[in-house]
Design a protein around this motif. Structure first.
Motif, PDB file in Angstrom:
ATOM      1  N   LYS A   4      69.868  28.586  47.379  1.00  0.00           N
ATOM      2  CA  LYS A   4      70.838  29.221  48.274  1.00  0.00           C
ATOM      3  C   LYS A   4      70.198  30.345  49.088  1.00  0.00           C
ATOM      4  O   LYS A   4      70.610  30.607  50.214  1.00  0.00           O
ATOM      5  N   ASP A   5      69.165  30.988  48.561  1.00  0.00           N
ATOM      6  CA  ASP A   5      68.431  31.997  49.327  1.00  0.00           C
ATOM      7  C   ASP A   5      67.641  31.339  50.461  1.00  0.00           C
ATOM      8  O   ASP A   5      67.606  31.842  51.582  1.00  0.00           O
ATOM      9  N   GLY A   8      70.049  30.249  53.147  1.00  0.00           N
ATOM     10  CA  GLY A   8      70.492  31.414  53.920  1.00  0.00           C
ATOM     11  C   GLY A   8      69.448  31.888  54.906  1.00  0.00           C
ATOM     12  O   GLY A   8      69.750  32.150  56.079  1.00  0.00           O
ATOM     13  N   GLY A  42      72.679  34.670  50.837  1.00  0.00           N
ATOM     14  CA  GLY A  42      72.397  33.961  49.601  1.00  0.00           C
ATOM     15  C   GLY A  42      73.313  34.341  48.457  1.00  0.00           C
ATOM     16  O   GLY A  42      72.977  34.109  47.296  1.00  0.00           O
TER      17      GLY A  42
END
Length: 80
Positions: A4-5, A8, A42
């Motif tokens: 998710k980081d 993002g 994120g």
């Protein structure tokens, strides 16, 4: 780094390459600006449906948003 980081960071990178604001991408993707901010930072867990809507708003593929750049993984501070 979590996926998710990576997603993002890639959204921010693609959005800035296209000179888009968070507001314009949120509008094109049918998302609230606060939710898009959480995704970019994120902190939000997103569904594949939302990821696809963002990729369409950016004119890119889901794969491009999920792909981790090797050099970024080696030195993440170089991309801020």
């Amino acid at each position: 780094m979590e996926l998710k980081d990576t997603i993002g960071r890639n959204i921010v990178k693609k959005r800035k390459q296209k000179n888009m604001t968070q507001q314009s991408l949120a509008s094109k993707s049918g998302l609230s600006i606060s939710y898009l901010r959480q995704i970019e930072h994120g902190t939000a867990n997103i569904t594949l449906d939302v990821l696809q809507r963002i990729s369409l708003g950016l004119g890119t593929s889901v794969d491009d948003l999920m792909h981790a750049d090797f050099t970024e993984e080696q030195n993440p501070d170089a991309f801020h």
